[in-house]
Design a protein around this motif. Sequence first.
Motif, PDB file in Angstrom:
ATOM      1  N   LEU A   1       0.864  -1.182   0.000  1.00  0.00           N
ATOM      2  CA  LEU A   1       0.000   0.000   0.000  1.00  0.00           C
ATOM      3  C   LEU A   1       0.896   1.225   0.000  1.00  0.00           C
ATOM      4  N   ALA A   2       0.760   2.044  -1.027  1.00  0.00           N
ATOM      5  CA  ALA A   2       1.647   3.202  -1.148  1.00  0.00           C
ATOM      6  C   ALA A   2       0.804   4.473  -1.192  1.00  0.00           C
ATOM      7  N   ASP A   3       0.993   5.334  -0.194  1.00  0.00           N
ATOM      8  CA  ASP A   3       0.197   6.558  -0.076  1.00  0.00           C
ATOM      9  C   ASP A   3       1.002   7.734  -0.618  1.00  0.00           C
ATOM     10  N   GLU A   4       0.643   8.196  -1.799  1.00  0.00           N
ATOM     11  CA  GLU A   4       1.359   9.292  -2.463  1.00  0.00           C
ATOM     12  C   GLU A   4       2.872   9.114  -2.385  1.00  0.00           C
ATOM     13  N   PRO A   5       3.352   7.989  -2.896  1.00  0.00           N
ATOM     14  CA  PRO A   5       4.775   7.680  -2.730  1.00  0.00           C
ATOM     15  C   PRO A   5       5.692   8.658  -3.454  1.00  0.00           C
ATOM     16  N   THR A   6       5.176   9.333  -4.484  1.00  0.00           N
ATOM     17  CA  THR A   6       6.025  10.275  -5.229  1.00  0.00           C
ATOM     18  C   THR A   6       5.740  11.721  -4.833  1.00  0.00           C
ATOM     19  N   GLY A   7       4.872  11.909  -3.839  1.00  0.00           N
ATOM     20  CA  GLY A   7       4.408  13.248  -3.483  1.00  0.00           C
ATOM     21  C   GLY A   7       5.524  14.208  -3.116  1.00  0.00           C
ATOM     22  N   ASN A   8       6.609  13.637  -2.638  1.00  0.00           N
ATOM     23  CA  ASN A   8       7.688  14.463  -2.120  1.00  0.00           C
ATOM     24  C   ASN A   8       8.926  14.441  -3.020  1.00  0.00           C
ATOM     25  N   LEU A   9       8.767  13.921  -4.229  1.00  0.00           N
ATOM     26  CA  LEU A   9       9.928  13.738  -5.120  1.00  0.00           C
ATOM     27  C   LEU A   9       9.846  14.661  -6.324  1.00  0.00           C
ATOM     28  N   ASP A  10      11.007  15.025  -6.869  1.00  0.00           N
ATOM     29  CA  ASP A  10      10.995  15.790  -8.119  1.00  0.00           C
ATOM     30  C   ASP A  10      10.631  14.830  -9.263  1.00  0.00           C
ATOM     31  N   GLU A  11      10.457  15.405 -10.458  1.00  0.00           N
ATOM     32  CA  GLU A  11       9.891  14.611 -11.540  1.00  0.00           C
ATOM     33  C   GLU A  11      10.759  13.408 -11.903  1.00  0.00           C
ATOM     34  N   SER A  12      12.064  13.601 -11.937  1.00  0.00           N
ATOM     35  CA  SER A  12      12.904  12.487 -12.388  1.00  0.00           C
ATOM     36  C   SER A  12      12.949  11.379 -11.337  1.00  0.00           C
ATOM     37  N   ASN A  13      12.978  11.765 -10.048  1.00  0.00           N
ATOM     38  CA  ASN A  13      12.924  10.728  -9.010  1.00  0.00           C
ATOM     39  C   ASN A  13      11.556  10.045  -8.971  1.00  0.00           C
ATOM     40  N   ALA A  14      10.509  10.824  -9.244  1.00  0.00           N
ATOM     41  CA  ALA A  14       9.164  10.236  -9.289  1.00  0.00           C
ATOM     42  C   ALA A  14       9.100   9.205 -10.417  1.00  0.00           C
ATOM     43  N   ASP A  15       9.643   9.552 -11.596  1.00  0.00           N
ATOM     44  CA  ASP A  15       9.656   8.613 -12.720  1.00  0.00           C
ATOM     45  C   ASP A  15      10.437   7.353 -12.376  1.00  0.00           C
ATOM     46  N   ARG A  16      11.551   7.557 -11.718  1.00  0.00           N
ATOM     47  CA  ARG A  16      12.392   6.417 -11.365  1.00  0.00           C
ATOM     48  C   ARG A  16      11.651   5.481 -10.404  1.00  0.00           C
TER      49      ARG A  16
ATOM     50  N   ASN B   1       5.470 -10.256  -9.502  1.00  0.00           N
ATOM     51  CA  ASN B   1       4.015 -10.338  -9.506  1.00  0.00           C
ATOM     52  C   ASN B   1       3.416  -9.702  -8.245  1.00  0.00           C
ATOM     53  N   GLN B   2       4.060  -8.627  -7.810  1.00  0.00           N
ATOM     54  CA  GLN B   2       3.657  -7.956  -6.572  1.00  0.00           C
ATOM     55  C   GLN B   2       2.426  -7.070  -6.811  1.00  0.00           C
ATOM     56  N   ALA B   3       1.424  -7.216  -5.945  1.00  0.00           N
ATOM     57  CA  ALA B   3       0.225  -6.366  -6.039  1.00  0.00           C
ATOM     58  C   ALA B   3       0.452  -5.043  -5.293  1.00  0.00           C
ATOM     59  N   PHE B   4      -0.124  -3.971  -5.842  1.00  0.00           N
ATOM     60  CA  PHE B   4      -0.003  -2.637  -5.246  1.00  0.00           C
ATOM     61  C   PHE B   4      -1.359  -1.943  -5.212  1.00  0.00           C
ATOM     62  N   VAL B   5      -1.576  -1.152  -4.161  1.00  0.00           N
ATOM     63  CA  VAL B   5      -2.608  -0.104  -4.198  1.00  0.00           C
ATOM     64  C   VAL B   5      -1.866   1.204  -3.969  1.00  0.00           C
ATOM     65  N   ILE B   6      -1.984   2.123  -4.925  1.00  0.00           N
ATOM     66  CA  ILE B   6      -1.207   3.361  -4.876  1.00  0.00           C
ATOM     67  C   ILE B   6      -2.165   4.552  -4.953  1.00  0.00           C
ATOM     68  N   THR B   7      -2.076   5.459  -3.991  1.00  0.00           N
ATOM     69  CA  THR B   7      -2.861   6.701  -4.092  1.00  0.00           C
ATOM     70  C   THR B   7      -1.957   7.802  -4.603  1.00  0.00           C
ATOM     71  N   THR B   8      -2.530   8.750  -5.303  1.00  0.00           N
ATOM     72  CA  THR B   8      -1.696   9.788  -5.905  1.00  0.00           C
ATOM     73  C   THR B   8      -2.493  11.002  -6.369  1.00  0.00           C
ATOM     74  N   HIS B   9      -1.783  12.127  -6.478  1.00  0.00           N
ATOM     75  CA  HIS B   9      -2.308  13.303  -7.174  1.00  0.00           C
ATOM     76  C   HIS B   9      -1.804  13.328  -8.613  1.00  0.00           C
ATOM     77  N   ASN B  10      -0.831  12.491  -8.903  1.00  0.00           N
ATOM     78  CA  ASN B  10      -0.037  12.605 -10.125  1.00  0.00           C
ATOM     79  C   ASN B  10      -0.592  11.695 -11.230  1.00  0.00           C
ATOM     80  N   PRO B  11      -1.040  12.267 -12.355  1.00  0.00           N
ATOM     81  CA  PRO B  11      -1.611  11.449 -13.431  1.00  0.00           C
ATOM     82  C   PRO B  11      -0.640  10.395 -13.964  1.00  0.00           C
ATOM     83  N   ASN B  12       0.674  10.686 -13.928  1.00  0.00           N
ATOM     84  CA  ASN B  12       1.641   9.680 -14.394  1.00  0.00           C
ATOM     85  C   ASN B  12       1.627   8.441 -13.513  1.00  0.00           C
ATOM     86  N   VAL B  13       1.415   8.682 -12.226  1.00  0.00           N
ATOM     87  CA  VAL B  13       1.340   7.543 -11.300  1.00  0.00           C
ATOM     88  C   VAL B  13       0.036   6.787 -11.544  1.00  0.00           C
TER      89      VAL B  13
END
Length: 225
Positions: free
Chosen positions: A164-179, A192-204
């Motif tokens: 479960l990832a809650d806005e995992p890229t929320g605090n990262l710049d664009e290149s780190n978010a992409d990575r 084959n890992q399952a994820f639930v990811i919340t985000t503001h970011n359309p790329n995510v």
Amino acid sequence: MILNAYQISKSYHNGEKELHVLRNVDLELQQGEIITIMGQSGAGKTTLLNILGTLDRSDSGSVSICGLDISQLTEKKLSELRNKQLGFVFQFHHLLPEFTAMENVLMPALIAGDELNARERADELFDYVDMTERRNHYPSQLSGGERQRVAVLRALILKPGVVLADEPTGNLDESNADRLLNLFHKINDDFNQAFVITTHNPNVSDIGNRRFVLENETLNRIDSI
Ligand SMILES: Nc1ncnc2c1ncn2[C@@H]1O[C@H](COP(=O)(O)OP(=O)(O)OP(=O)(O)O)[C@@H](O)[C@H]1O
Ligand SMILES: [Mg+2]
């Protein structure tokens, strides 16, 4: 089915006022699936994720993880299940500052009393994210992107059913978010890992096999474009 939430409702009470956040939300997560949830600030993303992750309770409805209805479990069984089957990645990495990256990653295994096997896996995981050289650094000695990768490794160490990832890229710049996004993709492909990811970011949002938006207390599927 790894995780099944059925008719989840939740309100908060602030004095006289009642704030409805979730109303009859259903969510089913299959093995190996990535679900992404968008939603404006205050929409209830963290609330939902905390309920799915057994960190908070809903007012009504039920949550099952790996076929177990969590309301039927004792506190002890519940914390075992949480530690073993759920991996958490938060917006701010939540690494423990007084422990090295390696020690942080091993923490869930220490709690589970399974350190021996975990050490080898931790080595593999650090190699997997190209951070072998940095595994004995303290969080303060790592970049934001590196810290977030360490937080992901910590979530993976016990091979949980779901991360479960809650806005995992929320605090990262664009290149780190992409990575980080590429890393989620790769982990999903390789393990084959399952994820639930919340985000503001359309790329995510786009990496979801199924994509949702949380608004007006309900979870709605975003149609594929
Ligand atoms: N413990 C609490 N007590 C009272 N109200 C709360 C509590 N936690 C959250 N809320 C309120 O519930 C609503 C949903 O909060 P939540 O943190 O789930 O939103 P979110 O979608 O994660 O927002 P963000 O994108 O800003 O992280 C907000 O209006 C928030 O103020
Ligand atoms: Mg939130």
